[in-house]
Design a protein around this motif. Structure first.
Motif, short mmCIF file in Angstrom:
data_model
loop_
_atom_site.label_atom_id
_atom_site.label_comp_id
_atom_site.label_asym_id
_atom_site.label_seq_id
_atom_site.Cartn_x
_atom_site.Cartn_y
_atom_site.Cartn_z
N ILE A 82 65.56 75.40 26.20
CA ILE A 82 64.89 74.24 26.79
C ILE A 82 65.51 72.93 26.31
O ILE A 82 65.75 72.75 25.11
N SER A 115 64.17 69.21 26.28
CA SER A 115 62.88 68.55 26.49
C SER A 115 62.91 67.08 26.10
O SER A 115 63.29 66.73 24.97
N THR A 121 65.37 68.58 21.78
CA THR A 121 64.65 67.41 22.28
C THR A 121 65.55 66.19 22.24
O THR A 121 66.51 66.11 21.47
N ILE A 164 62.58 69.64 30.73
CA ILE A 164 61.25 69.04 30.71
C ILE A 164 61.40 67.54 30.52
O ILE A 164 62.09 67.09 29.61
N ALA A 214 58.62 69.86 34.81
CA ALA A 214 59.77 70.66 34.41
C ALA A 214 60.38 71.36 35.61
O ALA A 214 59.71 71.60 36.62
#
Length: 357
Positions: free
Chosen positions: A44, A46, A72, A95, A277
């Protein structure tokens, strides 16, 4: 284990954190050394901070025996990274916040359509991409905040009313470069058309107490301090102030009041947007990625996600977090959020030519 390897991207100019080959090799060696034998993984990128998403990801990992690898960073930096990595990107899910940014990811070709009966059933059509490229995960509203010592609630009504000369020198806003303001204008384009929206922007600009500045929290503090009488801000920033450990920030929360605009009969309702997302075009773990997005729309996840983010669930029938009860109830605009992205270019153009700096 990859949580310990994660490095946060803070600026668009920063380079890749780990190469995909290095990431796979290192993660695999750690799996072997710790004896973990997961069914799979999902990677992911994010734009939501780790604290605002990781506990839900940990719960998913625990329940489904899937390793979740998280990076992130800022929304713009992560999108630039996805574009630069292309087909070699290790990311399965992106996301981010705001339908405008989600549309940019779709337009950049870094997302692929998701085919999920669960997502389609759980998330109302106006809170997801019309072509299935992204789905909302939580809602936030961008509404009017005012100083009750200087503004009578009887004088407040609609977004459009903020262009009225009675507000001359009384309004604060942040820059037109801000995606939240761009999406608000994009929604007005859809509701009111180009001519009326341009007239509204000019009227709003003429009513500013000072040139655009700061972020939403700065604006709320400015209203509290008497720099201006009212502003536009996202509801979750207000909620954070009310729960802050800082007495000064809690004082701002108490000084400033929230007003839900466009609530009268026949009006469209308050402007809402989403965090959301999509599955990346380069995704190699599509099944796990889809399963994770579906997991984030179940009742427990929606309740937790809304609570920790001071936002509203996207799934119909799941109530707002208890700490948002003081905000009151409201009717939301049900415009398709896909239009916010479609109208973004025109919104930015109108803001520029109408003097919103």
């Amino acid at each position: 284990m990859f949580m310990k390897l994660r490095k946060t991207i803070k600026t668009q100019g920063q380079k890749s954190i780990l190469s995909y080959v290095g990431f796979v090799a290192l993660a695999s060696s750690l799996l072997l050394s710790t004896g973990l034998q997961a069914k799979g993984e999902v990677n992911i990128y994010s734009a939501r901070k780790e604290s605002l998403i990781k506990p839900a990801l940990d719960k998913f990992s625990e329940q489904n025996d899937v390793v979740v690898n998280l990076i992130t960073g800022s929304a713009d930096a992560l999108l630039s990274r996805l574009k630069a990595e292309g087909d070699a990107s290790p990311a399965d899910i992106f996301i981010t916040v705001d339908a405008g940014r989600l549309h940019r990811a779709k337009a950049a070709g870094v997302l692929q359509p998701i085919h999920s009966d669960v997502l389609s059933a759980n998330i109302p059509s106006h809170l997801r991409d019309s072509d299935g490229y992204w789905f909302g995960l939580s809602q936030r509203a961008r509404v009017i905040f005012y100083n009750p010592k200087k503004v009578s609630v009887k004088d407040l009504s609609t977004y459009e009313n903020l262009a009225d000369p009675k507000w001359k020198g009384r309004i604060c806003v942040r820059s037109s470069a801000n995606i939240y303001n761009q999406s608000l204008v994009a929604s007005m384009l859809e509701a009111d058309g180009r001519e009326k929206t341009q007239s509204w922007i000019k009227g709003l600009v003429s009513n500013l107490a000072r040139p655009p500045f700061g972020g939403d929290v700065d604006l709320l503090k400015a209203v509290s301090a008497g720099v201006c009488d009212l502003t536009l801000a996202n509801t979750y920033y207000y909620g954070r102030l009310g729960q802050s450990d800082s007495a000064d920030e809690r004082a701002v929360y108490n000084d400033v009041k929230l007003f839900w605009p466009n609530q009268a009969q026949g009006e469209r309702g308050a402007h809402v947007n989403v965090s959301g997302a999509g599955i990346t075009a380069a995704a190699t773990n599509i099944e796990n990625a889809t399963l994770l997005l579906e997991f984030l729309t179940n009742q427990a996840s929606q309740e937790w996600y809304a609570h920790v983010n001071n936002e509203y669930p996207v799934v119909k029938g799941i109530g707002a977090p208890e700490m948002l009860a003081p905000f009151g109830t409201f009717r939301a605009d049900t415009i398709s959020l896909s239009q916010l992205g479609e109208n973004n270019r025109e919104a930015v153009e109108l803001m520029d030519i109408s003097g919103w700096k």
